[in-house]
Scaffold this motif. Structure first.
Motif: not given
Length: 511
Positions: A247-271
């Motif tokens: 979660k965002c460190s600022q209390h007024h901000c509602d930005f949140v991420l699943h922990e696994w969504c921070t592990r997304l690969p930076s690119q996909i080849q041969d989609y």
């Protein structure tokens, strides 16, 4: 029987004998035979008349048929002798099927086999609204292929694969909305070092993100549709129902991420949908107002993370970025469903009855097709504040359901031959598109009827934004009938994605 009083007709039916017309030396003998049968039989060519029950032609090779002498009404002998009640029929073995006339019921169904509406005799299940035309229920093709040619939910199929050959097979539907395709793909079963705090800039966010991995220190309530509490991940736009998450460190901000969504690969080849170029992870789509784009695969609007090719303006949401080549689904058990790309020949989805015009899954040996989104986005069980019990995804009408089917959300009639959510305890039902667990979507279900997925399933509303069109910050919301008309194009704002000033003094429609 030479004569028959059939329930489908008010007059007595007479048996008519059919004989082939041979032009040979025995013509005198044939003339005598014709005189003998001229009152009760007809000598015809290959096509005689049409059967009123199955609407198929009666040919000379049928040997005989029943006909009315007072009016133009005929039946195959086979159709005339069909039992009024079919027990343990291979297409619907659980309940008895009763032979009825179409006009005796206000049927608003389609045939479970051919998916067509025709005014003709049919077999009807009194318990669960299963309908099948007589010719569909008795066709030689269906009898020969009963083990595989079956609609979703009726009968059984023989397993055509071995589990050991598919160790990572995705089995749909997912148990609930907390489980999704991205989770399956990204969660590593081994030990991983998890950072307590990460830089938000890598996700186009100005503040640091803090990890919450125990329920004791969670600063916000987790997603709970029973209490109208919503907590959606800004990456995959799916509910956050458990730890860990950032979660965002600022209390007024509602930005949140699943922990696994921070592990997304930076690119996909041969989609598979865009093999020409590499797809790059994009937290925000460039040039799109408030980051809203239309996914090329599921065709749903989305403002979460995406994989995209800027050169071709080709973007898919991150869930659609990891669609597998093969899945299984409870709606068509024991057969593998393979991913396919839509062709000019129309293929209709078993879940929503709509044409599959992008990608989907199909069974190569059966006439069974599913949209990608219908297969992957409709969970097996949901919770909704309108019912204290869990609602289960149904692929066919519920047994012993009293009266008509009406959606508890939009209060419109529900077609029980399309997938829907149902509570057996309360006998309540909901359209799949009317029953998302997102709180904002409850207000405007009417616009999306006839679909399987709510149109803004992949959109997270909320947050304040600055725009060039207006000097004040606007809030990102879904339009309702109270919002009036757009200040730019004068169109109604209801059911639209809009940016609206909190005082509702100004609003604008988003493309």
């Amino acid at each position: 029987m030479e004569q028959l009083q059939h329930f489908s007709h008010e007059h007595l039916l007479h048996l008519v004998q059919l004989q082939p017309d041979h032009d040979n030396e025995n013509s005198d003998k044939e003339d005598e035979d014709e005189d003998e049968y001229k009152d009760d039989s007809v000598v015809e060519g290959p096509h005689v008349v049409k059967c009123e029950m199955c609407e198929e032609e009666i040919y000379s090779f049928h040997i005989c048929y029943y006909s009315c002498k007072e009016c133009d009404y005929s039946l195959h002998k086979f159709c005339a002798q069909l039992p009024e009640t079919q027990q343990n029929h291979p297409l619907h073995p659980d309940h008895d099927l009763t032979l009825v006339r179409y006009t005796e019921y206000d049927v608003k169904w389609k045939c479970a086999i051919c998916q067509l509406e025709r005014e003709k005799e049919l077999y009807r299940c009194e318990k669960c609204r299963y309908y099948v035309h007589v010719d569909c229920a008795t066709s030689r093709k269906e009898a020969f292929m009963t083990s595989i040619l079956m609609p979703a939910g009726w009968g059984k199929t023989h397993k055509n694969f071995k589990d050991e050959d598919h160790p990572n097979l995705i089995r749909c539907p997912f148990p609930d909305e907390s489980v999704n395709l991205l989770m399956h793909h990204l969660i590593n079963k081994g030990e991983l070092v998890i950072k307590r705090k990460i830089d938000g800039e890598m996700f186009c966010h100005p503040h640091p993100l803090i990890l919450f991995d125990t329920l004791l220190n969670v600063p916000v309530p987790l997603h709970d549709p029973m209490k109208s509490v919503e907590l959606l991940c800004n990456g995959c736009v799916r509910p956050i129902t458990d730890v860990p998450f950032y979660k965002c460190s600022q209390h007024h901000c509602d930005f949140v991420l699943h922990e696994w969504c921070t592990r997304l690969p930076s690119q996909i080849q041969d989609y598979h949908g865009h093999p020409e170029h590499t797809l790059v992870l994009l937290p925000k789509i460039p040039g799109e107002f408030l980051g809203v784009f239309t996914c090329e695969i599921c065709l749903l609007d989305c403002n979460g993370f995406a994989y995209g090719c800027k050169h071709c303006a080709y973007y898919v949401d991150i869930n659609c970025g990891f669609i597998p080549d093969v899945i299984t689904h409870d709606a068509h058990p024991n057969h593998l469903l393979l991913r396919f790309k839509a062709s000019p020949d129309p293929n209709f989805c078993k879940a929503c009855s709509r044409w599959i015009d992008t990608t989907g899954f199909h069974c190569p040996t059966c006439d069974f097709y599913l949209h990608t989104k219908c297969a992957l986005l409709l969970p097996r069980t949901i919770r909704h504040k309108y019912d204290k019990h869990a609602l289960n995804l149904r692929y066919y009408p519920a047994e012993n359901h009293s009266g008509e089917y009406f959606c508890e959300i939009c209060e419109k009639e529900l077609n029980p031959n399309r997938w829907f959510y149902h509570c057996s305890m309360c006998a309540s039902s909901m359209h799949t598109e009317c029953a998302p667990v997102k709180h904002q979507c409850e207000r405007s279900a009417y616009f999306w009827l006839e679909r399987s997925i709510f149109g803004y399933f992949n959109v997270k509303f909320g947050g304040r934004y600055k725009t060039e069109e207006h000097p004040h910050p606007v809030t990102f919301v879904q339009g309702t009938n109270y919002d009036g008309q757009c200040n730019v194009c004068d169109r109604e704002l209801q059911d639209m994605i809009i940016g609206v000033r909190e005082t509702l003094l100004s609003s604008m429609r988003l493309n």
